[in-house]
Write a protein that holds these residues in place. Sequence first.
Motif, PDB file in Angstrom:
ATOM      1  N   LEU A   1      -0.694  -5.626   7.310  1.00 30.70           N
ATOM      2  CA  LEU A   1       0.248  -4.537   7.095  1.00 30.70           C
ATOM      3  C   LEU A   1       0.406  -4.305   5.605  1.00 30.70           C
ATOM      4  CD1 LEU A   1       1.457  -6.681   9.443  1.00 30.70           C
ATOM      5  CD2 LEU A   1       3.058  -4.811   9.761  1.00 30.70           C
ATOM      6  N   TRP A   2       0.541  -3.031   5.204  1.00 30.33           N
ATOM      7  CA  TRP A   2       0.763  -2.708   3.806  1.00 30.33           C
ATOM      8  C   TRP A   2       1.563  -1.412   3.718  1.00 30.33           C
ATOM      9  CZ3 TRP A   2      -3.779  -2.208   6.422  1.00 30.33           C
ATOM     10  CH2 TRP A   2      -4.386  -0.941   6.464  1.00 30.33           C
ATOM     11  N   HIS A   3       2.121  -1.166   2.529  1.00 30.38           N
ATOM     12  CA  HIS A   3       2.945   0.018   2.339  1.00 30.38           C
ATOM     13  C   HIS A   3       2.061   1.232   2.052  1.00 30.38           C
ATOM     14  CE1 HIS A   3       6.014   2.741   0.641  1.00 30.38           C
ATOM     15  NE2 HIS A   3       6.845   2.047   1.381  1.00 30.38           N
ATOM     16  N   PRO A   4       2.458   2.432   2.498  1.00 19.05           N
ATOM     17  CA  PRO A   4       1.618   3.623   2.289  1.00 19.05           C
ATOM     18  C   PRO A   4       1.274   3.908   0.834  1.00 19.05           C
ATOM     19  CG  PRO A   4       3.364   4.102   3.859  1.00 19.05           C
ATOM     20  CD  PRO A   4       3.638   2.732   3.321  1.00 19.05           C
ATOM     21  N   ARG A   5       2.124   3.490  -0.110  1.00 18.49           N
ATOM     22  CA  ARG A   5       1.815   3.805  -1.504  1.00 18.49           C
ATOM     23  C   ARG A   5       0.554   3.089  -1.989  1.00 18.49           C
ATOM     24  NH1 ARG A   5       6.053   0.297  -1.908  1.00 18.49           N
ATOM     25  NH2 ARG A   5       5.681  -1.625  -3.039  1.00 18.49           N
ATOM     26  N   MET A   6       0.136   2.014  -1.267  1.00 15.16           N
ATOM     27  CA  MET A   6      -1.071   1.286  -1.646  1.00 15.16           C
ATOM     28  C   MET A   6      -2.309   1.787  -0.908  1.00 15.16           C
ATOM     29  SD  MET A   6       0.440  -0.587  -3.762  1.00 15.16           S
ATOM     30  CE  MET A   6      -0.996  -1.500  -4.307  1.00 15.16           C
ATOM     31  N   GLU A   7      -2.142   2.798  -0.054  1.00 14.52           N
ATOM     32  CA  GLU A   7      -3.232   3.262   0.800  1.00 14.52           C
ATOM     33  C   GLU A   7      -4.470   3.663   0.000  1.00 14.52           C
ATOM     34  OE1 GLU A   7      -5.166   4.366   4.360  1.00 14.52           O
ATOM     35  OE2 GLU A   7      -3.294   3.260   4.076  1.00 14.52           O
ATOM     36  N   ALA A   8      -4.287   4.438  -1.070  1.00 11.06           N
ATOM     37  CA  ALA A   8      -5.425   4.969  -1.820  1.00 11.06           C
ATOM     38  C   ALA A   8      -5.796   4.121  -3.025  1.00 11.06           C
ATOM     39  CB  ALA A   8      -5.115   6.402  -2.271  1.00 11.06           C
ATOM     40  N   ASP A   9      -5.074   3.043  -3.270  1.00  9.93           N
ATOM     41  CA  ASP A   9      -5.375   2.188  -4.422  1.00  9.93           C
ATOM     42  C   ASP A   9      -6.718   1.492  -4.189  1.00  9.93           C
ATOM     43  OD1 ASP A   9      -4.126   0.718  -6.932  1.00  9.93           O
ATOM     44  OD2 ASP A   9      -5.044  -0.819  -5.666  1.00  9.93           O
ATOM     45  N   ALA A  10      -7.684   1.718  -5.093  1.00 12.14           N
ATOM     46  CA  ALA A  10      -9.045   1.217  -4.880  1.00 12.14           C
ATOM     47  C   ALA A  10      -9.087  -0.304  -4.810  1.00 12.14           C
ATOM     48  CB  ALA A  10      -9.961   1.728  -5.989  1.00 12.14           C
ATOM     49  N   ALA A  11      -8.341  -0.966  -5.678  1.00 11.15           N
ATOM     50  CA  ALA A  11      -8.346  -2.427  -5.673  1.00 11.15           C
ATOM     51  C   ALA A  11      -7.714  -2.969  -4.397  1.00 11.15           C
ATOM     52  CB  ALA A  11      -7.609  -2.955  -6.908  1.00 11.15           C
ATOM     53  N   HIS A  12      -6.678  -2.302  -3.925  1.00 10.47           N
ATOM     54  CA  HIS A  12      -6.025  -2.742  -2.687  1.00 10.47           C
ATOM     55  C   HIS A  12      -6.941  -2.511  -1.485  1.00 10.47           C
ATOM     56  CE1 HIS A  12      -2.878  -3.139   0.408  1.00 10.47           C
ATOM     57  NE2 HIS A  12      -2.194  -3.800  -0.503  1.00 10.47           N
TER      58      HIS A  12
END
Length: 299
Positions: free
Chosen positions: A275-286
């Motif tokens: 599970l992760w927060h939507p703000r990290m959805e497009a983060d390439a490293a994430h």
Amino acid sequence: MSEPDLNLLLTLEALLAEGSVAGAARRLRLSPSAMSRSLARLRAATGDPLLVRAGRGLVPSPRALALRERIGPLMQDARAALQPAAPVQLDRLAREFVLRTREGFVENFGAALLSRVTAEAPRVRLRFVAKPDKDSAPLRDGSVDLETGVVSETSGPELRTQALFRDRLVGVVRQGHPLSLGPLTPERYADGRHVAVERRAGQAGRAGPLDQALGAAGLQRSVAVTVTGFTQALALARDTDLIATVPERHTGHLRNGLHSFALPLALDAFTVSMLWHPRMEADAAHRWLRACVRDACAT
């Protein structure tokens, strides 16, 4: 004081590059009269003529020349900020990721995950923290980057999720325990003395899937001791006649040297997800981290 019109920076860049109102108008696909109005607004904003008549053309004022040195890098930064993020350079990535997991995750999947991370991004650090509950606040406030567990009604509805693997509950006893010999029936399982796992206070008396399945068969287990984690439950099962009931894949290495058996009950398997927060959805490293976790759990 009113906010400046940042669109004027684009106008100024075109005027300084073209050296004429007509040329700047063509560059920005505006009419000459619209460009003249924009130049007038620039002059009013800067308190400087910026471009002055010299024969049939325009020449920049000293203030305009000074602005030319600043406007180029400024516009480059602005355009870069509005472009999709560049692919992450893993060999240069220096970042710490915080993962919140239940016990057993590191013991079973941590080595494979760390091997992949170290090979591809040697400057990345992983920090694992305990997961005592299903509170989504750490993902929301950014103190946790990624979490693993079973998605439930209490999970934040805005969270992104991806399945990692299917798991099921199994019984665990010491080698040579009576339940390791002979046919296993629901009655034999229920008649033993059990160690129960409760992650947090307030769960006592709440019937989980295991006790519900026993109740449906007209049975009830005798809980001799309650602990807060799988490691504690398995430690007691290792050195006593107590029966521990734990997730199979999540405790694979923790059960080494013990006798595990399928439960003689109708219990559904369950899905462990990340599970992760939507703000990290497009983060390439994430995104890369999520792929690493997914692959580590697939082995």
